[in-house]
Design a protein around this motif. Sequence first.
Motif, PDB file in Angstrom:
ATOM      1  N   LYS A  21      -1.349  13.433  -0.613  1.00 44.51           N
ATOM      2  CA  LYS A  21      -0.953  14.081   0.506  1.00 44.51           C
ATOM      3  C   LYS A  21       0.671  13.784   0.856  1.00 44.51           C
ATOM      4  O   LYS A  21       1.020  14.799   1.282  1.00 44.51           O
ATOM      5  CB  LYS A  21      -1.602  13.446   1.713  1.00 44.51           C
ATOM      6  CG  LYS A  21      -3.109  13.769   1.935  1.00 44.51           C
ATOM      7  CD  LYS A  21      -3.488  15.185   1.831  1.00 44.51           C
ATOM      8  CE  LYS A  21      -2.991  16.018   2.972  1.00 44.51           C
ATOM      9  NZ  LYS A  21      -3.481  17.241   2.787  1.00 44.51           N
ATOM     10  N   LYS A  22       1.373  12.718   0.604  1.00 43.21           N
ATOM     11  CA  LYS A  22       2.629  12.401   1.064  1.00 43.21           C
ATOM     12  C   LYS A  22       3.343  13.473   0.035  1.00 43.21           C
ATOM     13  O   LYS A  22       4.604  13.848   0.193  1.00 43.21           O
ATOM     14  CB  LYS A  22       3.216  11.160   0.676  1.00 43.21           C
ATOM     15  CG  LYS A  22       2.785  10.116   1.909  1.00 43.21           C
ATOM     16  CD  LYS A  22       2.960   8.724   1.767  1.00 43.21           C
ATOM     17  CE  LYS A  22       2.289   7.899   2.389  1.00 43.21           C
ATOM     18  NZ  LYS A  22       3.186   7.206   3.872  1.00 43.21           N
ATOM     19  N   MET A  23       2.983  13.802  -1.263  1.00 41.87           N
ATOM     20  CA  MET A  23       3.667  14.490  -2.132  1.00 41.87           C
ATOM     21  C   MET A  23       3.310  15.947  -2.193  1.00 41.87           C
ATOM     22  O   MET A  23       3.749  16.846  -3.163  1.00 41.87           O
ATOM     23  CB  MET A  23       3.351  14.172  -3.616  1.00 41.87           C
ATOM     24  CG  MET A  23       3.898  12.196  -3.878  1.00 41.87           C
ATOM     25  SD  MET A  23       5.301  12.309  -3.258  1.00 41.87           S
ATOM     26  CE  MET A  23       6.424  13.001  -4.727  1.00 41.87           C
ATOM     27  N   GLY A  24       2.530  16.535  -1.186  1.00 51.22           N
ATOM     28  CA  GLY A  24       2.327  17.885  -0.900  1.00 51.22           C
ATOM     29  C   GLY A  24       1.137  18.421  -1.812  1.00 51.22           C
ATOM     30  O   GLY A  24       0.931  19.414  -1.652  1.00 51.22           O
ATOM     31  N   ALA A  25       0.127  17.489  -2.016  1.00 51.88           N
ATOM     32  CA  ALA A  25      -1.186  18.202  -2.985  1.00 51.88           C
ATOM     33  C   ALA A  25      -2.111  18.494  -1.988  1.00 51.88           C
ATOM     34  O   ALA A  25      -2.149  18.150  -0.777  1.00 51.88           O
ATOM     35  CB  ALA A  25      -1.797  17.140  -4.036  1.00 51.88           C
TER      36      ALA A  25
ATOM     37  N   SER B  52      -9.732  12.676   8.991  1.00 52.16           N
ATOM     38  CA  SER B  52      -8.385  12.418   9.642  1.00 52.16           C
ATOM     39  C   SER B  52      -7.432  12.018   8.763  1.00 52.16           C
ATOM     40  O   SER B  52      -6.025  11.941   9.239  1.00 52.16           O
ATOM     41  CB  SER B  52      -8.789  11.161  10.329  1.00 52.16           C
ATOM     42  OG  SER B  52      -8.824  10.031   9.744  1.00 52.16           O
ATOM     43  N   LEU B  53      -7.437  11.738   7.426  1.00 54.86           N
ATOM     44  CA  LEU B  53      -6.442  11.657   6.380  1.00 54.86           C
ATOM     45  C   LEU B  53      -5.902  12.952   5.819  1.00 54.86           C
ATOM     46  O   LEU B  53      -5.101  12.958   5.078  1.00 54.86           O
ATOM     47  CB  LEU B  53      -6.768  10.892   5.332  1.00 54.86           C
ATOM     48  CG  LEU B  53      -7.313   9.323   5.747  1.00 54.86           C
ATOM     49  CD1 LEU B  53      -7.622   8.426   4.608  1.00 54.86           C
ATOM     50  CD2 LEU B  53      -6.228   8.494   6.432  1.00 54.86           C
ATOM     51  N   GLY B  54      -6.539  13.974   6.389  1.00 51.98           N
ATOM     52  CA  GLY B  54      -5.876  15.311   5.883  1.00 51.98           C
ATOM     53  C   GLY B  54      -6.351  15.837   4.593  1.00 51.98           C
ATOM     54  O   GLY B  54      -6.063  16.729   3.815  1.00 51.98           O
ATOM     55  N   VAL B  55      -7.806  15.514   4.262  1.00 52.22           N
ATOM     56  CA  VAL B  55      -8.491  15.766   3.140  1.00 52.22           C
ATOM     57  C   VAL B  55      -9.874  16.496   3.803  1.00 52.22           C
ATOM     58  O   VAL B  55     -10.295  16.449   4.824  1.00 52.22           O
ATOM     59  CB  VAL B  55      -8.810  14.797   2.218  1.00 52.22           C
ATOM     60  CG1 VAL B  55      -7.701  13.747   1.702  1.00 52.22           C
ATOM     61  CG2 VAL B  55      -9.919  13.693   2.870  1.00 52.22           C
TER      62      VAL B  55
ATOM     63  N   GLY C  16       0.770  -1.166   0.053  1.00 52.56           N
ATOM     64  CA  GLY C  16      -0.021  -0.099  -0.242  1.00 52.56           C
ATOM     65  C   GLY C  16       0.910   1.154   0.103  1.00 52.56           C
ATOM     66  O   GLY C  16       2.024   1.240   0.551  1.00 52.56           O
ATOM     67  N   ILE C  17       0.297   2.434  -0.511  1.00 50.18           N
ATOM     68  CA  ILE C  17       1.147   3.505  -0.405  1.00 50.18           C
ATOM     69  C   ILE C  17       1.211   4.200   1.016  1.00 50.18           C
ATOM     70  O   ILE C  17       2.079   4.788   1.461  1.00 50.18           O
ATOM     71  CB  ILE C  17       0.217   4.542  -1.078  1.00 50.18           C
ATOM     72  CG1 ILE C  17      -0.170   4.355  -2.586  1.00 50.18           C
ATOM     73  CG2 ILE C  17       1.092   6.317  -1.344  1.00 50.18           C
ATOM     74  CD1 ILE C  17       1.074   4.026  -3.463  1.00 50.18           C
ATOM     75  N   LYS C  18       0.267   3.584   1.987  1.00 48.59           N
ATOM     76  CA  LYS C  18       0.513   3.840   3.493  1.00 48.59           C
ATOM     77  C   LYS C  18       1.751   3.699   3.874  1.00 48.59           C
ATOM     78  O   LYS C  18       2.193   4.329   4.529  1.00 48.59           O
ATOM     79  CB  LYS C  18      -0.917   3.373   4.114  1.00 48.59           C
ATOM     80  CG  LYS C  18      -0.917   3.495   5.538  1.00 48.59           C
ATOM     81  CD  LYS C  18      -1.877   2.606   6.244  1.00 48.59           C
ATOM     82  CE  LYS C  18      -2.126   3.215   7.543  1.00 48.59           C
ATOM     83  NZ  LYS C  18      -3.026   2.491   8.270  1.00 48.59           N
ATOM     84  N   ASP C  19       2.402   2.556   3.359  1.00 45.14           N
ATOM     85  CA  ASP C  19       3.814   2.068   3.681  1.00 45.14           C
ATOM     86  C   ASP C  19       4.740   2.817   3.190  1.00 45.14           C
ATOM     87  O   ASP C  19       6.033   2.794   3.669  1.00 45.14           O
ATOM     88  CB  ASP C  19       3.741   0.780   3.522  1.00 45.14           C
ATOM     89  CG  ASP C  19       2.723  -0.329   4.147  1.00 45.14           C
ATOM     90  OD1 ASP C  19       2.161   0.377   5.102  1.00 45.14           O
ATOM     91  OD2 ASP C  19       2.383  -1.219   3.403  1.00 45.14           O
ATOM     92  N   LEU C  20       4.763   3.485   2.142  1.00 42.12           N
ATOM     93  CA  LEU C  20       5.909   4.176   1.616  1.00 42.12           C
ATOM     94  C   LEU C  20       6.239   5.504   2.220  1.00 42.12           C
ATOM     95  O   LEU C  20       5.291   6.018   2.713  1.00 42.12           O
ATOM     96  CB  LEU C  20       5.295   4.231   0.161  1.00 42.12           C
ATOM     97  CG  LEU C  20       5.164   3.510  -0.658  1.00 42.12           C
ATOM     98  CD1 LEU C  20       5.053   3.695  -2.126  1.00 42.12           C
ATOM     99  CD2 LEU C  20       6.370   2.203  -0.744  1.00 42.12           C
TER     100      LEU C  20
END
Length: 310
Positions: free
Chosen positions: A179-183, A200-203, A10-14
């Motif tokens: 979110k990890k890439m700053g969008a 809670s995921l920042g959206v 998952g992207i969660k782990d990256l």
Amino acid sequence: MSLSVKHLLGIKDLIPSDIELILKTAGQFKEVLQRPIKKVPSLRDTSVVNLFFENSTRTRISFELAEKRLSADTINFAASSSSVAKGETLIDTAKNILAMKVDMVVMRHSASGAPHFLAKHINASIVNAGDGINEHPTQALLDCYSMTEKLGTVAGKKIAIIGDIMHSRVALSNIYCLKKMGAEVVVCGPPTLIPKHIGSLGVNVSYNIRETLEWCDVANVLRIQLERQNKPLFSSLREYAMFYGVNKQLLQDIKKEVVIMHPGPINRGVELSSDVADSDNAIILDQVENGVAVRMAVLYLLAGKKEQMI
Ligand code: CP
């Protein structure tokens, strides 16, 4: 540089540098795919099995093509024509395949967590090709690659994810990735299709399609996943299309350019009208094209190869 993970579950782990490395490597493979001979010998010592327990067109073909372009040995498995139909378990199926000396497993399954379960029990790199309503990491990576190709960067860009957020593994993986890439990310759809704690995921959440389209640079429109809805969550597809469908009239009314994306398969006339899906603003087929290069990058890096070897 190498990835911080052994599997792509998952992207969660990256970490952000993993995503940057995958996108950069995908760019190098995209250049390879423009050549007359679109094949490199990078994985000629590697065997990959594609374990598909759920239907797929794009992801299955894209992985198979990526493996062939990398010169890997590939084996395709469809649950419907295998001994799973006779009651064999997931672990037994995988262990039997791995007994034949397979190095990597690409897996799609209708159960969330199935590839994570497999990763704990077998000694091969697992790539999640979509697990239930959890994650679809390579889709998010190819979406991020396609947005970057179109806009230069996703950092600071306004991305809307529209539709059935509740049942969408594409939505969750996109949210983690963007979110990890700053969008900046807004999810938009009817209240019954948006999970309560998604904030809670920042959206941010919007229930208004027009306001969302006026705000965003990119609209990633998702399929209504009727097969994952036990009970109806809106009154009819016609009503969904009227209130949340993205159509030409709506885009003309907001008087601004919005990049239109869709992971496929499209329910034409429901979440997206044909005139928008086939318009110049849509990069849907670019997403499909980029999927091959992105999956080449994922397989190549998980196999422990270094970027300068391409
Ligand atoms: N986007 C996607 O996962 O499509 P398929 O279900 O056809 O693989």
